[in-house]
Write a protein that holds these residues in place. Sequence first.
Motif, mmCIF file in Angstrom:
data_model
loop_
_atom_site.group_PDB
_atom_site.id
_atom_site.type_symbol
_atom_site.label_atom_id
_atom_site.label_comp_id
_atom_site.label_asym_id
_atom_site.label_seq_id
_atom_site.Cartn_x
_atom_site.Cartn_y
_atom_site.Cartn_z
ATOM 1 N N SER A 136 0.941 -1.171 -0.070
ATOM 2 C CA SER A 136 0.087 0.069 0.342
ATOM 3 C C SER A 136 0.999 1.191 -0.088
ATOM 4 O O SER A 136 2.166 1.054 0.236
ATOM 5 C CB SER A 136 -0.927 0.049 1.154
ATOM 6 O OG SER A 136 -0.037 -0.077 2.289
ATOM 7 N N HIS A 137 0.394 2.302 -0.550
ATOM 8 C CA HIS A 137 1.070 3.550 -0.166
ATOM 9 C C HIS A 137 0.071 4.781 0.114
ATOM 10 O O HIS A 137 -1.158 4.702 -0.035
ATOM 11 C CB HIS A 137 1.702 3.954 -1.704
ATOM 12 C CG HIS A 137 0.453 4.149 -2.795
ATOM 13 N ND1 HIS A 137 0.020 3.032 -3.355
ATOM 14 C CD2 HIS A 137 -0.192 5.252 -3.093
ATOM 15 C CE1 HIS A 137 -0.948 3.581 -4.311
ATOM 16 N NE2 HIS A 137 -1.133 4.942 -4.037
ATOM 17 N N PRO A 138 0.478 5.716 0.855
ATOM 18 C CA PRO A 138 0.073 6.743 1.209
ATOM 19 C C PRO A 138 -0.251 7.763 0.138
ATOM 20 O O PRO A 138 0.458 8.135 -0.626
ATOM 21 C CB PRO A 138 0.620 7.651 2.456
ATOM 22 C CG PRO A 138 1.963 7.212 2.012
ATOM 23 C CD PRO A 138 2.217 5.962 1.059
ATOM 24 N N HIS A 190 -1.316 11.824 0.645
ATOM 25 C CA HIS A 190 -1.484 12.769 1.600
ATOM 26 C C HIS A 190 -2.501 13.941 1.204
ATOM 27 O O HIS A 190 -2.667 14.280 0.121
ATOM 28 C CB HIS A 190 -0.200 13.232 1.905
ATOM 29 C CG HIS A 190 1.007 12.614 2.577
ATOM 30 N ND1 HIS A 190 2.187 12.637 2.134
ATOM 31 C CD2 HIS A 190 0.707 11.430 3.122
ATOM 32 C CE1 HIS A 190 2.923 11.887 2.927
ATOM 33 N NE2 HIS A 190 1.981 10.851 3.613
ATOM 34 N N SER A 211 -0.654 7.584 13.768
ATOM 35 C CA SER A 211 0.471 7.057 12.784
ATOM 36 C C SER A 211 1.348 8.059 12.462
ATOM 37 O O SER A 211 1.055 9.479 12.261
ATOM 38 C CB SER A 211 -0.413 6.715 11.503
ATOM 39 O OG SER A 211 0.604 6.381 10.514
ATOM 40 N N GLU A 246 2.538 8.713 9.662
ATOM 41 C CA GLU A 246 1.952 9.017 8.148
ATOM 42 C C GLU A 246 1.614 10.432 8.452
ATOM 43 O O GLU A 246 1.555 11.173 7.418
ATOM 44 C CB GLU A 246 1.241 7.901 7.502
ATOM 45 C CG GLU A 246 1.123 8.125 6.184
ATOM 46 C CD GLU A 246 2.620 7.726 5.581
ATOM 47 O OE1 GLU A 246 3.037 8.816 4.718
ATOM 48 O OE2 GLU A 246 3.114 6.880 5.698
ATOM 49 N N THR A 247 0.818 10.692 9.449
ATOM 50 C CA THR A 247 0.344 12.104 9.719
ATOM 51 C C THR A 247 1.252 13.171 9.661
ATOM 52 O O THR A 247 1.216 14.105 8.857
ATOM 53 C CB THR A 247 -0.473 12.067 10.997
ATOM 54 O OG1 THR A 247 -1.430 11.236 10.805
ATOM 55 C CG2 THR A 247 -0.819 13.561 11.283
ATOM 56 N N GLY A 294 -6.014 9.108 9.394
ATOM 57 C CA GLY A 294 -5.929 8.407 8.026
ATOM 58 C C GLY A 294 -7.084 7.548 7.856
ATOM 59 O O GLY A 294 -7.951 7.402 8.597
ATOM 60 N N TYR A 347 -4.490 11.741 5.261
ATOM 61 C CA TYR A 347 -4.062 10.868 4.280
ATOM 62 C C TYR A 347 -5.125 9.576 4.251
ATOM 63 O O TYR A 347 -5.704 9.212 5.218
ATOM 64 C CB TYR A 347 -2.655 10.133 4.810
ATOM 65 C CG TYR A 347 -2.688 9.293 5.869
ATOM 66 C CD1 TYR A 347 -2.542 8.045 5.620
ATOM 67 C CD2 TYR A 347 -2.597 9.916 7.299
ATOM 68 C CE1 TYR A 347 -2.635 7.203 6.911
ATOM 69 C CE2 TYR A 347 -2.521 8.999 8.289
ATOM 70 C CZ TYR A 347 -2.550 7.882 8.168
ATOM 71 O OH TYR A 347 -2.289 6.950 9.036
ATOM 72 N N ARG A 348 -4.674 8.747 3.034
ATOM 73 C CA ARG A 348 -5.460 7.411 3.021
ATOM 74 C C ARG A 348 -4.404 6.546 2.448
ATOM 75 O O ARG A 348 -3.555 7.027 1.650
ATOM 76 C CB ARG A 348 -6.759 7.842 1.958
ATOM 77 C CG ARG A 348 -6.394 8.097 0.687
ATOM 78 C CD ARG A 348 -7.805 8.091 -0.319
ATOM 79 N NE ARG A 348 -7.519 8.464 -1.650
ATOM 80 C CZ ARG A 348 -7.120 9.863 -2.037
ATOM 81 N NH1 ARG A 348 -6.982 10.655 -1.465
ATOM 82 N NH2 ARG A 348 -6.860 9.814 -3.535
ATOM 83 N N MET A 349 -4.498 5.177 2.788
ATOM 84 C CA MET A 349 -3.807 4.406 2.449
ATOM 85 C C MET A 349 -4.499 3.556 1.080
ATOM 86 O O MET A 349 -5.564 3.316 1.250
ATOM 87 C CB MET A 349 -3.504 3.345 3.460
ATOM 88 C CG MET A 349 -2.862 3.811 4.463
ATOM 89 S SD MET A 349 -1.312 4.666 4.061
ATOM 90 C CE MET A 349 -0.262 3.509 3.507
#
Length: 235
Positions: free
Chosen positions: A32-34, A36, A56, A58-59, A124, A148-150
């Motif tokens: 998977s990939h984010p 943003h 996370s 990723e935020t 996310g 963000y979404r994965m």
Amino acid sequence: MRVLVTRPQHSGERTAKRLRELGHEPILLPLSHPVHDANEALRGLSTTKGSIAITSAETIRALAAHDAELAVHLARPVFAVGEATAEEARAIGFSSVTASGGSGAELAETIAKKAGGSVLYLAGSPRAATFEKRASEIGLRITVAECYRMEPTPIAPSTLHSIFAHQRPEAILFFSRQTAKYFFRAAEPQMRPDRADGIRLLCLSKSVAEVVPASLQGAVSIAAMPEERSLLSLL
């Protein structure tokens, strides 16, 4: 031990480094990939006050290129799940960062004890409902900004065939339910019980482990705590 890492590229490289330090051979397979949405994060920051919750790292990556807009918010208290996520928040400039234990429920309880009031949750999608559920139970007021979404990263069948033919993993790490779903959907031919014998399936939590097909549940081990260090200790 050869260990297949199914995390997104950025997180996967960090995990691979830790595996090498432990004497293992990592194989990276980002599933998977984010994507943003810094504007949504900044909108949430500009329309709220008080504490910020993150589950996370990723935020933090979603905000990394927005130093000027972020500057006025760096003194706000940040509460993060786990020390690794807290370190990412400190690295970007937040000056008051508290790490809770490794679950969303613990994060909600930590905020309630130390801060209370309203909380901006930089979140996310998809995500576990643990933090929001516990926050609701204990009366913590949450505003959610999805920053963000994965999304799934397509994997060619030939890539999976090559990995299992030439670098057959002895263990596979699963950090999220969604990633585990992607994997077992894509790798169905390689993970038939007659072919997967001897491969350990290491899951960050019980929720992640539930996604593993019933025929492979005997190969599952679950981390004692939902954090990377605990997961790697299973190796």
